[in-house]
Design an enzyme around this catalytic site. Structure first.
Site, PDB file in Angstrom:
ATOM      1  N   SER A 176      -9.753  -0.734   6.835  1.00  0.00           N
ATOM      2  CA  SER A 176      -9.515  -0.928   5.234  1.00  0.00           C
ATOM      3  C   SER A 176      -8.607  -2.061   4.893  1.00  0.00           C
ATOM      4  CB  SER A 176      -8.626   0.245   5.482  1.00  0.00           C
ATOM      5  OG  SER A 176      -9.050   1.651   5.256  1.00  0.00           O
ATOM      6  N   SER A 217      -9.838   1.306   2.427  1.00  0.00           N
ATOM      7  CA  SER A 217      -8.862   1.984   1.766  1.00  0.00           C
ATOM      8  C   SER A 217      -7.869   1.616   1.070  1.00  0.00           C
ATOM      9  CB  SER A 217      -8.438   3.215   2.592  1.00  0.00           C
ATOM     10  OG  SER A 217      -7.484   2.755   3.590  1.00  0.00           O
ATOM     11  N   LYS A 234       0.949  -1.110   0.032  1.00  0.00           N
ATOM     12  CA  LYS A 234       0.043  -0.021   0.122  1.00  0.00           C
ATOM     13  C   LYS A 234       1.022   1.475   0.099  1.00  0.00           C
ATOM     14  CE  LYS A 234      -4.037   1.722   2.492  1.00  0.00           C
ATOM     15  NZ  LYS A 234      -4.928   1.592   3.768  1.00  0.00           N
TER      16      LYS A 234
HETATM   17  N1  GLN Z   1     -13.225   3.789   6.012  1.00  0.00           N
HETATM   18  C1  GLN Z   1     -12.758   4.054   7.256  1.00  0.00           C
HETATM   19  C2  GLN Z   1     -12.230   5.645   7.162  1.00  0.00           C
HETATM   20  O1  GLN Z   1     -12.540   6.144   6.202  1.00  0.00           O
HETATM   21  C3  GLN Z   1     -11.603   3.322   7.588  1.00  0.00           C
HETATM   22  C4  GLN Z   1     -10.189   3.627   6.927  1.00  0.00           C
HETATM   23  C5  GLN Z   1      -9.115   2.784   7.214  1.00  0.00           C
HETATM   24  O2  GLN Z   1      -9.195   1.623   7.900  1.00  0.00           O
HETATM   25  N2  GLN Z   1      -7.978   3.361   6.927  1.00  0.00           N
HETATM   26  O3  GLN Z   1     -11.594   6.248   8.010  1.00  0.00           O
END
Ligand code: GLN
Length: 482
Positions: free
Chosen positions: A184, A160, A85
């Site tokens: 994410s 994400s 990532k």
């Molecule tokens: N979708 C969640 C957010 O936008 C989790 C994101 C993540 O785990 N990095 O905060």
């Protein structure tokens, strides 16, 4: 569309690649070329990668082949292509967080997980797309455009870590790393039909992970099989003196636990889980309980009110931490700068231009929650709720060994579907967020398909440092998946 768990190519697993490369049956360079060819063939359409490191990967693979030829064991991930990532720092290689603000910034060091992968013999093939600074659930909030789901390119891969999930699902790499602050890793794993693991907070070093919510962030693996995920977690986990929140523990070792089955395991079914799972996802979850029961598990009904409060507490705590962490992107220390007549205006111009809408929304929310007049009412109260959430889990684990929930309320949705509705997007993480707040491990494992023949993921949750127990249940679900 083909088999739910293999939309692209490659039944190749990390375990088989590593054992073949170690035995000298195949060359790491051939393995890498095969994966680079798949990337060349299909990544224009999917956009899993922000950057493909073809030359670097070839060089590293040749080095591993030479090592092996000279009698040295290249390691447990010998020749295994890995995608990272793009919020994981790589020395001398752009690390963008899919944000414009970082420009061409190149970190002066490798993240601990990158060093550990290298030492295990893995080959990094590229940096994957994400929602900017890991804020989102669809990978549409990337400054470089969305990633698409390999099972159906009109749909999102989740987020994400959508690029990492898509890379594994498309056969671009058998293993990818993501970060999970509120879901994410697990949600994109579910939407792309891969395994995705959020380890116990502190099991994997965060040194070199660009921070979002420091008390919630964990790095973890994506893989096509449970065994590969265990192999990857073993390689990256273990104490790191460079991360003050790292637990003083040897690396995770699943041992023989993948084959032990679930006889006698008490599996919790949460009776007060917030509604929201679509009927197709719910029926797969019901089937997962049935399959575990048939294999000897005891299904136990439990209440875990944490799931009703998690989202609210998270959307105060995570933005609060993010607003503080993102203060460092000021046009002076990293990346891009927009010039202006004085320093204050330079900060404003740089941040206005460099950050996307969702990141700005989080900074505003977080700054508000932390401001003097509101700190106790918002941030302070959210922290107290967080404590209660941890207590809820502890109480549940008095009567069961693991909990099972959907990983995502629905299968992959269409690109554009939720992009204009932040709350709808936030609700994607209803089932994943509570274990970030408690710090406990959780993972998503593919379990059949739902609407439109798209993958469904079942989430397994376990108490802190009980990853081996969680993997044993995951392996059973993998064996008996419809
Ligand atoms: N979708 C969640 C957010 O936008 C989790 C994101 C993540 O785990 N990095 O905060």
């Amino acid at each position: 569309m083909s088999d739910a768990n293999d939309p692209g190519h490659g039944g190749e697993t990390a375990a088989s690649i590593a054992s073949d490369v170690r035995a000298g049956v195949v060359d790491a360079l051939d393995v890498v070329e095969r994966h680079l060819a798949r990337i060349a063939e299909r990544d224009d359409e999917i956009h899993a990668f922000n950057l493909v490191l073809a030359d670097e990967a070839r060089r590293r693979a040749s080095e591993l082949d030479e090592l092996r030829a000279s009698g040295v064991d290249p390691g447990p991930l010998a020749g295994v292509p890995v995608a990272l990532k793009d919020n994981v720092c790589t020395r001398g290689i752009p690390t963008t967080c899919s944000s414009r603000i970082l420009g061409d910034w190149r970190p002066p060091y490798d993240a601990t997980v990158v060093i550990r992968l290298h030492d295990a013999g893995a080959v990094v093939v590229g940096k994957t797309n994400l929602d900017e600074f890991a804020m989102g659930s669809s990978t549409e909030n990337s400054a470089f455009g969305p990633t698409r789901n390999p099972h159906d390119t009109t749909r999102v891969p989740g987020g994400s870590s959508g690029g990492s999930a898509a890379a594994v699902a498309a056969g671009f790499a058998p293993i990818a790393l993501g970060s999970d602050t509120g879901g994410s890793i697990r949600q994109p794993a579910a939407l792309c039909g891969t395994v995705g693991v959020k380890p116990t907070y502190g099991l994997v070093s965060r040194l070199g992970l660009v921070a979002f919510g420091s008390s919630l962030d964990q790095i973890g693996p994506f893989a096509r099989t449970v065994a590969d995920a265990a192999l990857a977690l073993q390689a990256i986990s273990g104490h790191d003196p460079g991360d003050s929140t790292s637990i003083e523990r040897p690396p995770f070792d699943v041992g023989g636990r993948l084959d032990v089955g679930v006889a006698g395991t008490r599996v919790g079914r949460i009776t007060d889980l917030p509604a929201g799972a679509s009927p197709d996802v719910q029926s797969r979850l019901d089937e997962a309980f049935d399959v575990l029961a048939v294999n000897g598990a005891e299904i136990v009904d439990v209440e875990v009110p944490a799931f009703g409060y998690g989202l609210t507490a998270y959307y105060l705590i995570a933005p609060a931490e993010a607003s503080s962490n993102l203060a460092r992107f000021d046009g002076v220390r990293f990346g891009n700068r927009v010039s202006a007549p004085d320093t204050d205006r330079m900060y404003v111009a740089t941040r206005t231009d460099g950050f996307g809408d969702e990141v700005k929304r989080r900074i505003v929310l977080g700054t508000y929650a932390l401001s003097a007049g509101y700190y106790d009412a918002y941030y302070g109260r959210a922290q107290r709720v967080r404590r209660l959430i941890a207590n809820d889990f502890a109480a549940a684990y008095a009567s069961c060994d693991v909990l099972l929930t959907p990983a995502s309320p629905t299968v992959a949705f269409a690109v554009g579907d939720k992009a204009a509705d932040p709350l709808a997007m936030y609700l994607c993480d209803t089932y994943t967020i509570p274990s970030n707040l408690s710090g406990d491990p959780a993972m998503s494992v593919p379990f059949g398909t739902g609407d439109a023949g798209l993958p469904v993921g079942v989430q397994i949750l376990a108490p802190a440092l009980e990853e081996a127990r969680m993997f044993a249940v995951a392996a059973e679900l993998e064996r008996s998946a419809p």
